[in-house]
Scaffold this active site. Structure first.
Site, PDB file in Angstrom:
ATOM      1  N   GLU A   1       0.817  -1.215   0.000  1.00 45.66           N
ATOM      2  CA  GLU A   1       0.000   0.000   0.000  1.00 45.66           C
ATOM      3  C   GLU A   1       0.850   1.263   0.000  1.00 45.66           C
ATOM      4  O   GLU A   1       0.569   2.212  -0.726  1.00 45.66           O
ATOM      5  CB  GLU A   1      -0.947   0.020   1.211  1.00 45.66           C
ATOM      6  CG  GLU A   1      -2.138  -0.921   1.078  1.00 45.66           C
ATOM      7  CD  GLU A   1      -1.794  -2.362   1.386  1.00 45.66           C
ATOM      8  OE1 GLU A   1      -0.676  -2.626   1.869  1.00 45.66           O
ATOM      9  OE2 GLU A   1      -2.667  -3.231   1.165  1.00 45.66           O
TER      10      GLU A   1
ATOM     11  N   HIS B   1     -11.400  -3.854   8.919  1.00 47.94           N
ATOM     12  CA  HIS B   1     -11.920  -3.775   7.547  1.00 47.94           C
ATOM     13  C   HIS B   1     -13.227  -2.998   7.492  1.00 47.94           C
ATOM     14  O   HIS B   1     -14.015  -3.183   6.572  1.00 47.94           O
ATOM     15  CB  HIS B   1     -12.172  -5.173   6.973  1.00 47.94           C
ATOM     16  CG  HIS B   1     -10.938  -5.973   6.733  1.00 47.94           C
ATOM     17  ND1 HIS B   1     -10.195  -6.525   7.754  1.00 47.94           N
ATOM     18  CD2 HIS B   1     -10.296  -6.304   5.581  1.00 47.94           C
ATOM     19  CE1 HIS B   1      -9.171  -7.188   7.238  1.00 47.94           C
ATOM     20  NE2 HIS B   1      -9.203  -7.064   5.931  1.00 47.94           N
TER      21      HIS B   1
END
Lengths: 434, 336, 338
Positions: free
Chosen positions: B68, B137
């Protein structure tokens, strides 16, 4: 720490006022809401209520011109030591300063320059919403002059609007339905006092679904005497609760009357208040100088249950208005503004819930469940019944049940609320004779 | 028909609307590339990119390694040197791994270099709770990014805005962060055909009303509208604002509404404390609209906890329709 | 570059570049040294606030790494980036102006030493975050590849950055996508105070290249020619579409990490050993040995450089400061958004 009493701004372009009369002497006790002094401006004379309870000291002299916002007296707690007057936190309002906008701070990139800070006003210590403060500024009204209907007495926009409309402080515009149940409140019934003078006081008891403000139009015609108004439970500013029976209700009113500690009083009651006045007169005959019953309940089974239910149910001005028009002989007396204001006074869902519960006890199935006709026969003090012959709520013919020495005054064209519909006429009849 | 473009509209899901925007961008602008984890043949974790790789090839729909920080940095560098990357984080939570590149680089390069460059990168963040994916999440981190000058942060609540804001983001010379609520991906709505943009920095009044203002973001806009319907039946007339852009925030629309209604509820999924509602409230309190407030402001935001796994707990930690109803009723009755 | 027959044993740089370019390279190395000294002097006179990271002793690495680059090629730089900026062709007046916080500076006084950049010359900027520029360099290489510009990117970073995640993620992606980028590690032995021996598992940072299937080479970073040779090969490889390389230049910073460094982690002996390996002295000797410059030429360079520095400082000192009410300018391209 003593509480400051200031010269209030009661008029838009008022810069100062004179105290013409103090109602409370130096060193005397005063309750919050009691009349404290009369002021005179170049436009009006007005009575000012005490902003708090305590012992009054450092009274300003009568007849002297005092700028608004300046202290005129201080209220001390019982036993609090009194020396020189404390420093005032207030500053006289400078009219030249009111509209001045502070210069933005130059060169500071972290401030929004288009939003100058607002100078603190004289109403800083009053609990009020920003919107209410703005409206009060716009109308030139002092917030200290009104009571708020919000939590902890917070003044909200509707209170200012009602005040600006020339009416007493009322609640929010109603939007919520009355709940089926509510949490009953304990506490004494609200007693408010008006007027002064040395005569025998008059005690006023309003009718069902009304409150002490309903006497406003009639009060100036009741002569030079103290007026004491009692709000029924679940009405006006009294605790929200619904007594279990007429007897229980009458006993509450009797207790409130006893607590007034009066030697003698003229007693006036309207509608349900009439029935209660009759009940008090029946049990406290020696204290009642005279009894005046206006369209009283309790003298027969008939009553307009639809109107009662309609008023209790009404959630907004549109549904309240038609029923209010039923109360009077001339429906034109009930203006849109009157309806809106009345609805604001009924905004509290718990008030409406309490009254609905009360109506179920007192007027089940559109019937008066209590009968005071026997009491009428026992009256020894001067008594009178006043009724409008166009009353559609309680039939005026109930008046004919009066016995003995009770006087009857029947008015052509008036409805259920003669004291509101024709205050002057009624004043001529009873004002001087009380 | 769409009033703005005159184009015909048809029903698309929120995910399809985003895909259509990316399709238009890839077809019309050679500089546009998509980057992200599993956005190629897999089609993206939420099937937002779908089959675009078949149409545009792996040179333009680029699967990144699970990197990321590096991936975001590559997108930033590419944006500084001529490309128009759309970088998809698989979950917005994973942006925490890339904060350095987003906050220190993308947001600041233009300023640090005195305006010598722009960073026209678009980043997409599938966000929010409701999927049972638990604490790592399900977050709503948009306020973090809203705190960073140099970024623009949008939260489309409808398929039409999802497409319009993405196309607007591609037209924008500065980094635009798009927070997409995962639960909305399957929501359908009318979407105009062809190219159009939804202005960044402009809120939408979704329901006009007079009694109180509900400023909402993303999925909360739909909950606010649900609540508004019930409230209307009770005689309470709320105005519902879809904030749409977190930064730069649309002061004018919010303040005008508060001046009208005098009452304000902010409802957002991110953690309540130091969140979007704090900014909206402060914006009102610092402005002339303060003088129009007739009651305290209510913030409804996420609980002070991570998002739990258990479905009942998961619901309990973010505002729901009954919470909005209760807040609105108490405000309207003057009970607070 | 083909070997030149006539100079069999001459160094790569001498074989490869025209004398004039080599003299220019030496001049740049002097410029860097005098610039750093001028900055240090200005700092001590209170003309510069904040801090700065000086690259005295590392001049060969910066200048040699940029020898085969054009203005279309990009570099990303580090907090110790003054040398890279000068090597890529920046104007010293605008650099000093930036340090002095002036509106005429490269960043209009918004960036300062740690964000010095010169986008027109391909310098995408120094970076205050260790490793922050590495993924950005890969992004620039991705742009070049996608847009077919033929440009390469030289990514400068220090030994400290080789332990950042961004380094590994970026090198991996550059290799996976075969991007035209040259990773140049200027290993000056210390990440602030922590030596590479104590911080890094491999002996030479160039060994990390093996993990990402790219060529890795460790060179004497104070040897101008050696650096040129390694970088030029990597640049050619990148331009040929063969992907990235990692070059490690072993060098040494004479000054502390920043202006607050008290040099407690290294010895005076170590510093003087490295000062004896002064890259400028070595470069001068090489040019003299090969008849490219004489003492008069060297003296002229020093005179010219001193004058350039003097003029640059005068330009900076005489430049206007940014307007206070423009403190928030350049946050957004459309300034109405701010």
């Amino acid at each position: 720490m003593p509480t400051e009493v200031i010269m209030p701004k009661v008029d838009m372009d008022m810069a100062s006022g004179k105290i013409t009369t103090w109602h409370v002497g130096e060193g005397e006790a005063v309750e919050k809401g009691d009349p404290l002094f009369d002021i005179e401006t170049d436009k009006a004379a007005m009575e000012v209520e005490s902003p708090g309870s305590g012992i009054l000291h450092h009274r300003a002299a009568e007849g002297r011109d005092i700028p608004i916002g300046m202290p005129v007296a201080w209220l001390y707690d019982k036993g609090e030591s009194v020396s020189t007057p404390p420093e005032s936190g207030a500053h006289p309002e400078d009219p030249a300063r009111t509209d001045a906008i502070p210069e933005p701070v130059a060169g500071d990139v972290f401030l929004h320059k288009d939003e100058p800070p607002v100078a603190p006003g004289a109403d800083d210590k009053v609990r009020a919403t920003p919107r209410a403060r703005r409206l009060a500024r716009d109308h030139g009204i002092a917030l200290g002059d009104m009571t708020g209907s919000g939590p902890r007495g917070r003044i909200q926009a509707a209170n200012v609007e009602a005040f600006a409309d020339g009416r007493a402080p009322l609640g929010e515009p109603s939007v919520a339905a009355a709940p089926a149940s509510f949490h009953p409140q304990a506490g004494d019934l609200k007693v408010s006092r008006r007027g002064s003078g040395s005569g025998v006081p008059a005690v006023l008891i309003h009718g069902f679904a009304s409150d002490s403000h309903s006497w406003a139009a009639f009060e100036p015609h009741l002569g030079n005497r103290p007026l004491i108004r009692i709000d029924l439970p679940g009405h006006g500013k009294s605790p929200r609760r619904a007594p279990a029976s007429f007897t229980a209700l009458a006993s509450e009113l009797r207790q409130a009357f006893d607590q007034l500690g009066l030697e003698r009083a003229h007693l006036l009651g309207h509608s349900l208040g009439g029935a209660l006045a009759l009940a008090i007169a029946d049990t406290r005959p020696r204290k009642i100088a005279s009894l005046t019953l206006l369209s009283p309940a309790g003298l027969g089974p008939e009553i307009n249950g639809e109107a009662i239910a309609g008023i209790c149910r009404a959630n907004r001005a549109e549904s309240l208005g038609p029923w209010l028009k039923r109360l009077v002989g001339d429906p034109d007396l009930i203006t849109d503004r009157y309806i809106r204001t009345a609805m604001k006074g009924r905004a509290d869902p718990d008030l409406r819930a309490a009254q609905t519960a009360m109506s179920d006890v007192l007027f089940p199935d559109g019937t008066q469940a209590f009968d005071l006709t026997p009491a009428l026969g026992r009256l020894a003090m001067p008594s009178r019944i006043i009724w409008g012959k166009s009353d559609t709520i309680i039939p005026w013919r109930h008046a004919l049940r009066a016995k003995g020495q009770t006087a009857l005054h029947l008015y052509q064209g008036l409805g259920h609320t003669p004291q509101f519909e024709a205050p002057e006429e009624l004043g001529k009849l009873i004002g001087d004779s009380l | 028909m769409n009033a703005q473009t005159g184009a015909a509209a048809r029903e698309l899901s929120y995910a399809e609307a985003i895909r259509e925007a990316m399709d238009i961008a890839l077809a019309t602008d050679e500089r546009v590339v998509l980057m992200g984890e599993d956005i190629g043949v897999y089609g993206g974790a939420f099937q937002v990119t779908g089959n675009l790789v078949e149409k545009y090839g792996t040179d333009r729909v680029i699967d990144t390694p699970i990197s990321e920080l590096g991936g975001a940095g590559v997108a930033v560098g590419a944006a500084m040197t001529g490309l128009r990357p759309i970088f998809e984080f698989q979950f917005s939570d994973f942006a925490t791994l890339a904060m350095e590149q987003i906050v220190n680089q993308a947001a600041k390069v233009r300023y640090m270099l005195g305006g010598a460059v722009s960073v026209p990168v678009v980043m997409r963040f599938p966000a929010g709770s409701g999927t049972g994916a638990a604490a790592q999440h399900s977050q709503s981190l948009e306020a973090w990014f809203g705190h960073v000058p140099g970024l623009k942060v949008v939260q489309p609540a409808t398929p039409e805005d999802a497409k319009g804001l993405l196309l607007a983001a591609l037209d924008d010379p500065d980094p635009v962060m798009i927070f997409e609520h995962k639960i909305l991906y399957k929501m359908k709505g009318m979407v105009p055909e062809g190219h159009y943009t939804t202005p960044i920095g402009k809120a939408a009044v979704r329901r006009e009303g007079t009694d109180l203002t509900i400023v909402s973001t993303s999925i909360m806009m739909h909950k606010a509208l649900d609540a508004a319907q019930t409230l209307a039946e009770e005689g309470i007339d709320p105005e519902v604002i879809d904030l749409r852009t977190v930064r730069p925030m649309d002061r004018d629309t919010v303040l005008a509404s508060v001046r009208k209604t005098g009452r304000l509820i902010c409802v957002y999924e991110g953690v309540k404390t130091l969140g979007i509602g704090a900014e909206v409230s402060a914006m009102v309190a610092e402005s002339d609209a303060f003088d129009f407030l007739d009651a305290p402001i209510i913030r409804l935001g996420g609980a002070e906890s991570p998002i739990p796994y258990n479905p009942e707990l998961e619901k309990a930690v973010v505002p729901q329709v009954p919470d909005i109803l209760e807040a609105a009723r108490s405000l309207a009755k003057g009970m607070i | 570059m083909p070997d030149q027959e006539a100079s069999g044993n001459s160094p790569y740089a001498v074989r490869t570049y025209e004398p004039a370019r080599l003299i220019e390279a030496l001049r740049k190395m002097h410029l860097i040294r005098r610039f750093e000294e001028g900055a240090e002097d200005s700092y001590m006179r209170g003309l510069i606030h904040g801090t700065m990271h000086l690259s005295i002793g590392q001049e060969a690495s910066a200048v040699a790494a940029c020898m085969s680059l054009t203005d279309d090629d990009k570099i990303t730089s580090t907090h110790r980036g003054h040398g890279h900026c000068i090597a890529k062709g920046a104007d010293l007046g605008r650099m000093f102006a930036e340090f002095f916080g002036k509106e005429t500076g490269y960043c209009r006084g918004r960036g300062g030493s740690m964000h010095i950049a010169d986008v027109d010359k391909g310098n995408l900027g120094a970076n205050g975050i260790v490793g922050g520029g590495i993924p950005i360099a890969v992004g620039a290489a991705l742009s070049a590849k996608r847009l077919g510009t033929g440009a390469v990117t030289v990514c400068f970073f220090g030994d400290g950055a080789n332990n950042e995640g961004a380094f590994h993620e970026a090198l991996n992606m550059a290799a996976v996508w075969t991007l035209p980028v040259i990773f140049v590690c200027e290993n000056n032995k210390y990440g602030m105070s922590t030596s590479t021996e104590r911080s890094t598992a491999v002996k030479n940072i160039a060994e990390r290249a093996g993990a990402y299937s790219m060529p890795g080479e460790t060179v004497d970073g104070n040897d101008f020619s050696a650096v040129c040779q390694a970088i030029d090969a990597a640049v050619k490889r990148a331009r040929d579409g063969k992907g990235p390389s990692l070059i490690e230049n072993l060098t040494y910073r004479w000054r502390g990490h920043s202006k607050s460094d008290r040099n407690r982690y290294r010895t005076k002996e170590e510093i003087s050993d490295w000062q004896a390996k002064d890259p400028i002295v070595r470069m001068s000797r090489m040019l003299k040995d090969h008849g490219i410059i004489d003492d008069a030429g060297l003296a002229k360079i020093e005179r010219d450089v001193a004058q350039t520095i003097e003029e640059a400082i005068a330009f900076a000192a005489g430049s206007p400061s940014p307007k206070i009410d423009e403190a928030t300018r350049y946050v957004y391209t459309d300034e109405a958004a701010a």
